[in-house]
Design a protein around this motif. Structure first.
Motif, mmCIF file in Angstrom:
data_model
loop_
_atom_site.group_PDB
_atom_site.id
_atom_site.type_symbol
_atom_site.label_atom_id
_atom_site.label_comp_id
_atom_site.label_asym_id
_atom_site.label_seq_id
_atom_site.Cartn_x
_atom_site.Cartn_y
_atom_site.Cartn_z
ATOM 1 N N LEU A 37 16.938 -9.695 -2.220
ATOM 2 C CA LEU A 37 16.186 -10.778 -2.843
ATOM 3 C C LEU A 37 14.761 -10.842 -2.284
ATOM 4 O O LEU A 37 13.784 -10.921 -3.040
ATOM 5 C CB LEU A 37 16.896 -12.106 -2.623
ATOM 6 N N ILE A 38 14.640 -10.769 -0.950
ATOM 7 C CA ILE A 38 13.319 -10.852 -0.323
ATOM 8 C C ILE A 38 12.459 -9.651 -0.711
ATOM 9 O O ILE A 38 11.309 -9.791 -1.140
ATOM 10 C CB ILE A 38 13.445 -10.943 1.203
ATOM 11 N N LEU A 39 13.028 -8.446 -0.565
ATOM 12 C CA LEU A 39 12.264 -7.236 -0.875
ATOM 13 C C LEU A 39 11.930 -7.162 -2.369
ATOM 14 O O LEU A 39 10.856 -6.696 -2.753
ATOM 15 C CB LEU A 39 13.046 -5.997 -0.451
ATOM 16 N N GLY A 40 12.863 -7.614 -3.191
ATOM 17 C CA GLY A 40 12.616 -7.609 -4.626
ATOM 18 C C GLY A 40 11.496 -8.551 -5.024
ATOM 19 O O GLY A 40 10.638 -8.208 -5.845
ATOM 20 N N LEU A 41 11.473 -9.751 -4.432
ATOM 21 C CA LEU A 41 10.412 -10.709 -4.740
ATOM 22 C C LEU A 41 9.053 -10.187 -4.306
ATOM 23 O O LEU A 41 8.056 -10.332 -5.023
ATOM 24 C CB LEU A 41 10.719 -12.056 -4.084
ATOM 25 N N LEU A 42 8.996 -9.569 -3.117
ATOM 26 C CA LEU A 42 7.731 -8.989 -2.667
ATOM 27 C C LEU A 42 7.315 -7.828 -3.565
ATOM 28 O O LEU A 42 6.144 -7.712 -3.955
ATOM 29 C CB LEU A 42 7.856 -8.512 -1.220
ATOM 30 N N SER A 43 8.273 -6.976 -3.890
ATOM 31 C CA SER A 43 7.959 -5.813 -4.714
ATOM 32 C C SER A 43 7.555 -6.203 -6.129
ATOM 33 O O SER A 43 6.863 -5.442 -6.816
ATOM 34 C CB SER A 43 9.167 -4.868 -4.767
ATOM 35 N N ALA A 44 7.979 -7.380 -6.586
ATOM 36 C CA ALA A 44 7.673 -7.807 -7.946
ATOM 37 C C ALA A 44 6.224 -8.250 -8.115
ATOM 38 O O ALA A 44 5.742 -8.350 -9.246
ATOM 39 C CB ALA A 44 8.606 -8.939 -8.356
ATOM 40 N N VAL A 45 5.519 -8.524 -7.010
ATOM 41 C CA VAL A 45 4.132 -8.984 -7.125
ATOM 42 C C VAL A 45 3.267 -7.922 -7.797
ATOM 43 O O VAL A 45 2.445 -8.223 -8.672
ATOM 44 C CB VAL A 45 3.562 -9.349 -5.737
ATOM 45 N N GLY A 46 3.432 -6.659 -7.391
ATOM 46 C CA GLY A 46 2.662 -5.571 -7.997
ATOM 47 C C GLY A 46 2.924 -5.434 -9.486
ATOM 48 O O GLY A 46 1.973 -5.407 -10.291
ATOM 49 N N PRO A 47 4.207 -5.355 -9.926
ATOM 50 C CA PRO A 47 4.474 -5.313 -11.363
ATOM 51 C C PRO A 47 3.944 -6.537 -12.119
ATOM 52 O O PRO A 47 3.503 -6.419 -13.255
ATOM 53 C CB PRO A 47 6.002 -5.245 -11.426
ATOM 54 N N PHE A 48 3.993 -7.714 -11.496
ATOM 55 C CA PHE A 48 3.430 -8.894 -12.147
ATOM 56 C C PHE A 48 1.942 -8.705 -12.405
ATOM 57 O O PHE A 48 1.414 -9.137 -13.437
ATOM 58 C CB PHE A 48 3.661 -10.140 -11.287
ATOM 59 N N ALA A 49 1.244 -8.043 -11.457
ATOM 60 C CA ALA A 49 -0.188 -7.802 -11.626
ATOM 61 C C ALA A 49 -0.453 -6.866 -12.799
ATOM 62 O O ALA A 49 -1.559 -6.849 -13.354
ATOM 63 C CB ALA A 49 -0.778 -7.217 -10.348
ATOM 64 N N ILE A 50 0.543 -6.072 -13.180
ATOM 65 C CA ILE A 50 0.416 -5.173 -14.319
ATOM 66 C C ILE A 50 0.909 -5.850 -15.597
ATOM 67 O O ILE A 50 0.202 -5.937 -16.594
ATOM 68 C CB ILE A 50 1.221 -3.873 -14.076
ATOM 69 N N ASP A 51 2.130 -6.367 -15.551
ATOM 70 C CA ASP A 51 2.791 -6.830 -16.767
ATOM 71 C C ASP A 51 2.272 -8.166 -17.286
ATOM 72 O O ASP A 51 2.292 -8.422 -18.490
ATOM 73 C CB ASP A 51 4.304 -6.951 -16.523
ATOM 74 N N MET A 52 1.819 -9.026 -16.381
ATOM 75 C CA MET A 52 1.470 -10.379 -16.789
ATOM 76 C C MET A 52 0.240 -10.415 -17.698
ATOM 77 O O MET A 52 0.130 -11.281 -18.569
ATOM 78 C CB MET A 52 1.232 -11.246 -15.552
ATOM 79 N N TYR A 53 -0.675 -9.467 -17.513
ATOM 80 C CA TYR A 53 -1.881 -9.515 -18.336
ATOM 81 C C TYR A 53 -1.833 -8.565 -19.527
ATOM 82 O O TYR A 53 -2.801 -8.477 -20.294
ATOM 83 C CB TYR A 53 -3.113 -9.288 -17.459
ATOM 84 N N LEU A 54 -0.695 -7.886 -19.739
ATOM 85 C CA LEU A 54 -0.591 -6.980 -20.879
ATOM 86 C C LEU A 54 -0.819 -7.679 -22.216
ATOM 87 O O LEU A 54 -1.550 -7.157 -23.072
ATOM 88 C CB LEU A 54 0.777 -6.278 -20.874
ATOM 89 N N PRO A 55 -0.223 -8.866 -22.454
ATOM 90 C CA PRO A 55 -0.479 -9.524 -23.745
ATOM 91 C C PRO A 55 -1.940 -9.904 -23.941
ATOM 92 O O PRO A 55 -2.386 -10.128 -25.081
ATOM 93 C CB PRO A 55 0.400 -10.788 -23.682
ATOM 94 N N ALA A 56 -2.692 -9.999 -22.834
ATOM 95 C CA ALA A 56 -4.093 -10.431 -22.917
ATOM 96 C C ALA A 56 -5.061 -9.266 -23.079
ATOM 97 O O ALA A 56 -6.271 -9.499 -23.209
ATOM 98 C CB ALA A 56 -4.460 -11.234 -21.664
ATOM 99 N N MET A 57 -4.579 -8.031 -23.065
ATOM 100 C CA MET A 57 -5.510 -6.900 -23.120
ATOM 101 C C MET A 57 -6.389 -6.893 -24.378
ATOM 102 O O MET A 57 -7.601 -6.669 -24.290
ATOM 103 C CB MET A 57 -4.740 -5.581 -22.953
ATOM 104 N N PRO A 58 -5.832 -7.154 -25.571
ATOM 105 C CA PRO A 58 -6.729 -7.255 -26.730
ATOM 106 C C PRO A 58 -7.745 -8.397 -26.585
ATOM 107 O O PRO A 58 -8.898 -8.251 -26.986
ATOM 108 C CB PRO A 58 -5.766 -7.512 -27.898
ATOM 109 N N ALA A 59 -7.315 -9.519 -25.998
ATOM 110 C CA ALA A 59 -8.226 -10.651 -25.796
ATOM 111 C C ALA A 59 -9.309 -10.308 -24.775
ATOM 112 O O ALA A 59 -10.471 -10.728 -24.914
ATOM 113 C CB ALA A 59 -7.451 -11.886 -25.338
ATOM 114 N N ILE A 60 -8.954 -9.549 -23.747
ATOM 115 C CA ILE A 60 -9.938 -9.120 -22.757
ATOM 116 C C ILE A 60 -10.987 -8.229 -23.415
ATOM 117 O O ILE A 60 -12.194 -8.365 -23.170
ATOM 118 C CB ILE A 60 -9.248 -8.381 -21.587
ATOM 119 N N ALA A 61 -10.526 -7.313 -24.271
ATOM 120 C CA ALA A 61 -11.465 -6.431 -24.978
ATOM 121 C C ALA A 61 -12.444 -7.250 -25.812
ATOM 122 O O ALA A 61 -13.659 -6.982 -25.809
ATOM 123 C CB ALA A 61 -10.688 -5.454 -25.860
#
Length: 398
Positions: A6-30
């Motif tokens: 649980l601890i390692l998974g939560l820490l490891s999830a921060v990096g994927p969140f930095a990738i996945d969380m803004y994917l829906p916004a990529m057209p808006a960023i453009a």
């Protein structure tokens, strides 16, 4: 084991969140920054390349000073860079901030894997890795939805402010809940001689290199998907940001659901057999999907189904190759984790760049690049598994 996962998974999830969380916004960023699609995709490439190269630093450092201090430093850099992303006034500034974010976030790839190797080896490590990936699986399913929800309440910058808050919470979790797993007597001084000695061992190990790049091309295919999917799903298939997030989550379920079978299957039929058939399945699914899409029948349900099956195979490939690559190198687990992670991330970043050269907003170039990654992984798997078989046979006969 559950608490550690649980601890390692939560820490490891921060990096994927930095990738996945803004994917829906990529057209808006453009649209917001007046940037081309390929330039927005470079925000991912910059993150991946910096993420990969920084692992060369964090791994040896974690072998010298333990696992916690590098986590503190990396998370602090990540938090500062996330604020810079939120304040970016141009696509160039966002690309630079994303690169700095990758420099900090790299620690969350290296150290958790080294902690797993500190605690377990073999099938037990595979089980813990699979449990960690189950926790991480929340990210691809919830992060895009969270990003789409934040866009509804504000603009794309709000996503990065929330990521900054997540980074601060991760710092608190590291300080209060994560034990130090590398005892003082097991630490290795960082100097050029030791680094070069360990690096030569790893580079000359055909099994380590083969397994690393099998996982690397598998990971690269996933990076190609996430860099292109938002434009394909919202452009060619007309989905809303929320609809894209749901479609993305369905494909992610295939990957992380299958990853939970990696440990039990490794116990039952052997890790080498799991890798062999999973890579064959990945290549086969990718080739069939590419042929269907090229013939004009690549509808949204067909593309989603094909990617689901391919990602399910990847869920068996990536955790097993990670564990098998590190297993013989416990004394330099940090260096092995960082070098392997660097190779994998740079491979992913380069494949994103190559895809961007041919990307036209449709699914065909994306699927074609995924198929290329799959067949590279297949060729490497056939060669590497043959070497592993010879080594195990010689060991038994000896």
């Amino acid at each position: 084991m559950l608490r550690a996962a649980l601890i390692l998974g939560l820490l490891s999830a921060v990096g994927p969140f930095a990738i996945d969380m803004y994917l829906p916004a990529m057209p808006a960023i453009a649209a917001s920054l007046g940037a081309e699609v390929s330039a927005v995709q470079l925000t991912l490439t910059a993150y991946f390349v910096a993420f990969g190269l920084a692992q060369l630093f964090y791994g040896p450092w974690a072998d010298q000073v333990g696992r916690k201090l590098p986590l503190f430093v990396g998370l602090a850099i990540f938090a500062a860079a996330t604020v810079a992303c939120a304040l970016a006034g141009s696509i160039e500034q966002l690309i630079a901030a994303r690169a700095l974010q990758g420099l900090g976030g790299a620690v969350l790839m290296v150290v958790p894997r080294a902690v797993i190797r500190d605690m377990h080896t073999g099938p037990a490590a595979t089980k813990l890795m699979a449990m960690v990936m189950l926790v991480i699986s929340v990210s691809p399913m919830l992060a895009p939805l969270a990003g789409a929800g934040l866009i509804a309440f504000g603009d794309w910058r709000l996503i990065f402010w929330v990521l900054g808050a997540v980074a601060l919470l991760s710092l608190m979790l590291t300080a209060t809940a994560l034990p130090e797993t590398l005892p003082s007597e097991s630490r290795v001084a960082v100097n050029l001689a030791n680094l070069w000695r360990g690096t030569k061992v790893l580079l000359r190990d055909p099994v380590f290199m083969g397994l690393t790049f099998i996982g690397g091309f598998g990971f690269a295919s996933f990076m190609v998907f996430i860099s292109s999917a938002s434009f394909v799903y919202t452009g060619e298939f007309g989905l809303t940001p929320t609809g894209f997030s749901l479609a993305f989550a369905i494909n992610a379920i295939g990957f992380f659901g299958a990853s939970q079978a990696a440990g039990p299957l490794a116990d039952k039929i052997g890790i080498m057999t799991v890798i062999r058939w999973a890579v064959v399945g990945f290549a086969g699914c990718s080739a069939v999907l590419f042929a269907v899409a090229l013939s004009g029948y690549g509808t949204l349900p067909v593309v989603m189904a094909g990617l689901f099956l391919g990602n399910a195979c990847l869920g068996l490939v990536i955790p097993t190759t990670m564990v098998m690559a590190l297993d013989p190198h416990g004394a330099i687990a940090g260096l092995a984790s960082s070098l392997g992670g660097t190779f994998q991330m740079v491979t992913g970043g380069l494949m994103v760049v190559v895809t961007g050269l041919f990307f036209d907003g449709t699914a065909v170039p994306m699927i074609g690049a995924i198929m290329l990654c799959a067949f590279c992984a297949l060729v490497l798997a056939l060669r590497t598994l043959a070497v592993m078989h010879r080594v195990s046979t010689n060991a038994v006969q000896g």
